[in-house]
Design a protein around this motif. Structure first.
Motif, mmCIF file in Angstrom:
data_model
loop_
_atom_site.group_PDB
_atom_site.id
_atom_site.type_symbol
_atom_site.label_atom_id
_atom_site.label_comp_id
_atom_site.label_asym_id
_atom_site.label_seq_id
_atom_site.Cartn_x
_atom_site.Cartn_y
_atom_site.Cartn_z
ATOM 1 N N MET A 392 0.750 -0.880 -0.177
ATOM 2 C CA MET A 392 -0.078 0.324 0.031
ATOM 3 C C MET A 392 0.858 1.069 0.506
ATOM 4 S SD MET A 392 -3.172 -0.905 0.273
ATOM 5 C CE MET A 392 -4.326 0.471 0.791
ATOM 6 N N SER A 393 0.543 2.161 -1.330
ATOM 7 C CA SER A 393 1.393 2.564 -0.628
ATOM 8 C C SER A 393 1.079 4.283 -2.269
ATOM 9 C CB SER A 393 3.004 3.066 -1.544
ATOM 10 O OG SER A 393 3.303 4.422 -2.385
ATOM 11 N N SER A 394 0.946 5.588 -2.352
ATOM 12 C CA SER A 394 0.645 6.570 -2.830
ATOM 13 C C SER A 394 1.472 6.813 -4.329
ATOM 14 C CB SER A 394 0.699 7.950 -2.205
ATOM 15 O OG SER A 394 -0.073 7.414 -0.467
ATOM 16 N N ASP A 395 2.802 6.207 -3.884
ATOM 17 C CA ASP A 395 4.030 6.163 -4.927
ATOM 18 C C ASP A 395 3.732 4.622 -5.616
ATOM 19 O OD1 ASP A 395 6.266 6.503 -6.437
ATOM 20 O OD2 ASP A 395 7.289 7.243 -5.240
ATOM 21 N N LEU A 396 2.924 5.086 -6.874
ATOM 22 C CA LEU A 396 2.247 2.931 -7.930
ATOM 23 C C LEU A 396 3.787 3.069 -7.814
ATOM 24 C CD1 LEU A 396 -0.673 4.084 -8.905
ATOM 25 C CD2 LEU A 396 -0.091 3.252 -7.120
ATOM 26 N N LYS A 397 4.572 3.987 -8.415
ATOM 27 C CA LYS A 397 6.496 3.162 -9.080
ATOM 28 C C LYS A 397 6.738 2.590 -8.058
ATOM 29 C CE LYS A 397 9.877 4.287 -13.101
ATOM 30 N NZ LYS A 397 11.183 4.079 -12.127
ATOM 31 N N HIS A 398 6.860 3.414 -7.025
ATOM 32 C CA HIS A 398 7.828 2.496 -6.025
ATOM 33 C C HIS A 398 7.109 1.628 -5.531
ATOM 34 C CE1 HIS A 398 10.443 2.853 -2.739
ATOM 35 N NE2 HIS A 398 10.129 3.083 -1.326
ATOM 36 N N ALA A 399 5.763 1.814 -5.286
ATOM 37 C CA ALA A 399 4.970 0.335 -4.933
ATOM 38 C C ALA A 399 5.269 -0.306 -5.420
ATOM 39 C CB ALA A 399 3.806 0.579 -4.252
ATOM 40 N N GLU A 400 5.540 -0.942 -6.796
ATOM 41 C CA GLU A 400 5.807 -1.933 -7.404
ATOM 42 C C GLU A 400 7.265 -1.727 -7.508
ATOM 43 O OE1 GLU A 400 4.427 -0.243 -11.480
ATOM 44 O OE2 GLU A 400 2.498 -0.442 -10.912
ATOM 45 N N GLU A 401 8.314 -0.928 -7.317
ATOM 46 C CA GLU A 401 9.526 -1.762 -6.935
ATOM 47 C C GLU A 401 9.708 -2.424 -6.010
ATOM 48 O OE1 GLU A 401 11.283 2.280 -9.075
ATOM 49 O OE2 GLU A 401 11.488 1.791 -6.871
ATOM 50 N N VAL A 402 9.218 -2.272 -4.963
ATOM 51 C CA VAL A 402 8.656 -2.893 -3.349
ATOM 52 C C VAL A 402 8.101 -4.291 -3.683
ATOM 53 C CG1 VAL A 402 7.532 -2.924 -1.411
ATOM 54 C CG2 VAL A 402 8.685 -0.568 -2.270
ATOM 55 N N ALA A 403 7.361 -4.200 -4.485
ATOM 56 C CA ALA A 403 6.248 -5.431 -4.624
ATOM 57 C C ALA A 403 7.022 -6.377 -5.634
ATOM 58 C CB ALA A 403 5.449 -4.776 -5.669
ATOM 59 N N SER A 404 8.182 -5.985 -6.143
ATOM 60 C CA SER A 404 9.294 -6.783 -7.370
ATOM 61 C C SER A 404 10.399 -7.441 -6.360
ATOM 62 C CB SER A 404 9.895 -6.594 -7.962
ATOM 63 O OG SER A 404 10.668 -4.852 -7.294
ATOM 64 N N GLN A 405 10.376 -7.171 -4.726
ATOM 65 C CA GLN A 405 11.212 -7.614 -4.105
ATOM 66 C C GLN A 405 10.210 -8.749 -3.128
ATOM 67 O OE1 GLN A 405 13.490 -4.646 -1.758
ATOM 68 N NE2 GLN A 405 12.633 -3.037 -3.374
ATOM 69 N N ILE A 406 9.316 -8.893 -3.019
ATOM 70 C CA ILE A 406 8.428 -9.492 -2.340
ATOM 71 C C ILE A 406 8.775 -11.265 -2.537
ATOM 72 C CG2 ILE A 406 6.483 -10.056 -0.958
ATOM 73 C CD1 ILE A 406 5.569 -7.309 -0.843
ATOM 74 N N LYS A 407 9.302 -12.104 -2.367
ATOM 75 C CA LYS A 407 8.716 -13.196 -2.870
ATOM 76 C C LYS A 407 7.555 -14.525 -2.661
ATOM 77 C CE LYS A 407 13.542 -13.993 -1.163
ATOM 78 N NZ LYS A 407 13.748 -12.925 -2.767
ATOM 79 N N ALA A 408 6.521 -13.950 -3.288
ATOM 80 C CA ALA A 408 5.504 -14.746 -3.735
ATOM 81 C C ALA A 408 4.555 -14.679 -5.073
ATOM 82 C CB ALA A 408 4.907 -13.449 -3.366
ATOM 83 N N GLY A 409 3.724 -15.594 -5.455
ATOM 84 C CA GLY A 409 3.365 -15.999 -6.073
ATOM 85 C C GLY A 409 2.602 -14.466 -6.805
ATOM 86 N N MET A 410 1.453 -13.966 -6.293
ATOM 87 C CA MET A 410 1.101 -12.264 -6.860
ATOM 88 C C MET A 410 1.014 -11.953 -5.192
ATOM 89 S SD MET A 410 -2.736 -14.867 -7.661
ATOM 90 C CE MET A 410 -2.454 -16.010 -5.559
#
Ligand code: NAP
Length: 458
Positions: A392-410
């Motif tokens: 959850m973040s207002s900065d979508l680009k940054h949120a996607e960068e964080v998302a890419s570092q999470i080890k999960a299928g989704m």
């Protein structure tokens, strides 16, 4: 009798069912095999027409299907209705797209023509859980029906009425006999079926215990398998989050389906600066939940699906507390007949706590305070599981960068877990392997048959 419908709101036994006999199993295997063979000469578009009819039948029988699920496993009637709608969309999606997914593909190669044909695999055994009685079945049935793989269904033993209703809807829509065969099987019968040469593959959605057992039998018999297992999904809050959105998304991400969703957010990871506000908001939302009859549209928190499920969750919460967890809200017994579990918030769960990396399958949130984004990502990844997650973040680009570092299928950004027919669904590590839904899900049980034709050289 192992297959039993018990209404978790009233504790009333609705029905009991005998296990399948060996004659019924043999007949099912033969019917499925014969159908798979006859489908070799049936076009995909013919099956698409039937699958669209299944979608229409679901819409026509929405109320009856929804009430069957609510009575049998307790989910809110509105959630059951949404499940029927979503399953009709899954059927329509695969009916509309399978022909395109199944087109042969050409591969460029030297001095030859190479074509990959997409061919049916054979009858598939599907072992499914009770938490989304219809959706779990449709995820496997719709794509495999289009591929030309008949499905033999072994549904969870607490939702036999739903299993029967689903197969009746498929039959009434005009699907050929054997397209979806419901059998009430015990575990030994499942192992025998996996060993049978007429079964080409097996899919299981459920616990690690069930997954290991089915995967072992599949491995011993060299059968392809997919496993969709549990999770301990992280919900990562970044400091620049839109708080209004956060307070709307977080409780629903945990409490929908009474917390009994594999991709429900289970661990809320919150930065120090927001922690107190977040906790206050979560307590308010949890305290506003109205427990009651799941058929009553004003109820917002349904009972859990069974006495067994509730007892298991209570044991886990007790163990968490015995090992230092603090109860910030909830964990009081509910004075009602049904299998209600009070929405509960736990904190102070250290990695030494035996519950730290267990899946809590019910309305219990764990909240963690972190002091940096790095710490949040490390905590999110400190799990044996890897199914879903939320950032959850207002900065979508940054949120996607964080998302890419999470080890999960989704990972879902600014949204609680969701499932749509076009999105691949599945996890890594102890959350299983393989994907359902989307083109990827359809391709799971497809023979990608290479035809290599050498060019004639004079
Ligand atoms: P479960 O006990 O593993 O049951 C799932 C299915 O497998 C049921 O039909 C069950 O039959 C069968 N089964 C269980 N043990 C078996 C064995 N040893 N051999 C053959 N079949 C076996 O799971 P559950 O507790 O009902 O379901 C909840 C779990 O499913 C949670 O962990 C949840 O996270 C997970 N889940 C995952 C996804 C996903 O897509 N990743 C989706 C939904 C749920 P019986 O009912 O007869 O035991």
């Amino acid at each position: 009798m192992a297959y039993k419908s018990v209404n978790p709101y009233t504790n009333e036994t609705l029905n009991e069912y005998e296990n399948a006999t060996s004659n019924e199993i043999e007949a099912a295997l033969q019917t499925a095999t014969d159908l798979a063979q006859s489908w070799e000469t049936v076009s995909i578009s013919e099956r698409a027409t039937v699958l669209h009819a299944v979608a229409s039948q679901l819409r026509d029988e929405k109320q009856a299907m929804a009430e069957t699920m609510t009575r049998e496993m307790g989910k809110l009637i509105g959630e059951s209705e949404d499940e029927v709608d979503s399953c009709a969309s899954i059927a329509d999606y695969f009916a509309d797209h399978a022909e395109e997914f199944m087109q042969p593909t050409e591969i460029e190669t030297k001095d030859a023509k190479a074509t990959v044909l997409k061919q049916a695999f054979g009858p598939i055994l599907a072992c499914e859980p009770w938490n989304f009685p219809l959706y779990q079945v449709m995820r496997i049935f719709a794509p495999n029906f289009m591929v030309g793989n008949p499905v033999i269904l072994k549904h969870a033993s607490i939702v036999p009425g739903s299993a029967r209703k689903i197969s009746q809807i498929v039959d009434d829509a005009g699907a050929p006999e054997g397209s979806l065969i419901n059998l009430f099987l015990d575990y030994d019968q499942i192992a025998d079926m996996i060993a049978d040469p007429r079964i080409a593959g097996v899919a299981l959605t459920g616990s690690e215990r069930g997954g290991k057992s089915v995967a072992k039998a599949a491995g011993e018999n060299l059968k392809k398998s997919t496993l969709e297992l549990g999770g301990n999904d992280a919900f990562v809050v970044l400091e620049d989050v839109d708080r209004e959105l956060l307070y709307k998304v977080a409780p629903a991400a945990r409490l929908a389906n009474s917390g009994q969703t594999c991709t429900a957010s289970k661990r809320f990871i919150v930065p120090d600066a927001l922690y107190d506000d977040f906790m206050d908001a979560l307590i308010v939302s949890f305290s506003e939940m109205k427990m009651g009859d799941p058929l009553d549209r004003t109820t917002t928190l349904a009972p859990m699906s069974s006495e067994h499920g509730k007892e298991k969750l209570q044991k886990q919460v007790d163990e968490a507390i015995a090992n230092g967890a603090e109860v910030v809200y909830g964990n009081e017994s509910v004075q009602a007949e049904g299998q209600f579990f009070m929405p509960t918030i736990l904190t102070d769960i250290t990695p030494e706590n035996p519950i730290f990396d267990q899946e809590l399958f019910g309305p219990v949130a764990q909240v963690f305070r972190v002091h940096s984004e790095k710490e949040a990502i490390q905590l999110a990844n400190n799990s044996q599981y890897g199914l879903g997650s939320v950032v959850m973040s207002s900065d979508l680009k940054h949120a996607e960068e964080v998302a890419s570092q999470i080890k999960a299928g989704m990972t879902f950004v600014n949204h609680g877990w969701t499932s749509l027919p076009e999105l691949p669904f599945g996890g890594i590590r102890n959350s299983g392997y393989g994907r359902e839904l989307s083109k990827q899900g359809l391709m799971t049980f497809v023979n990608e048959h290479l035809i290599y034709t050498a060019e004639n050289k004079e």
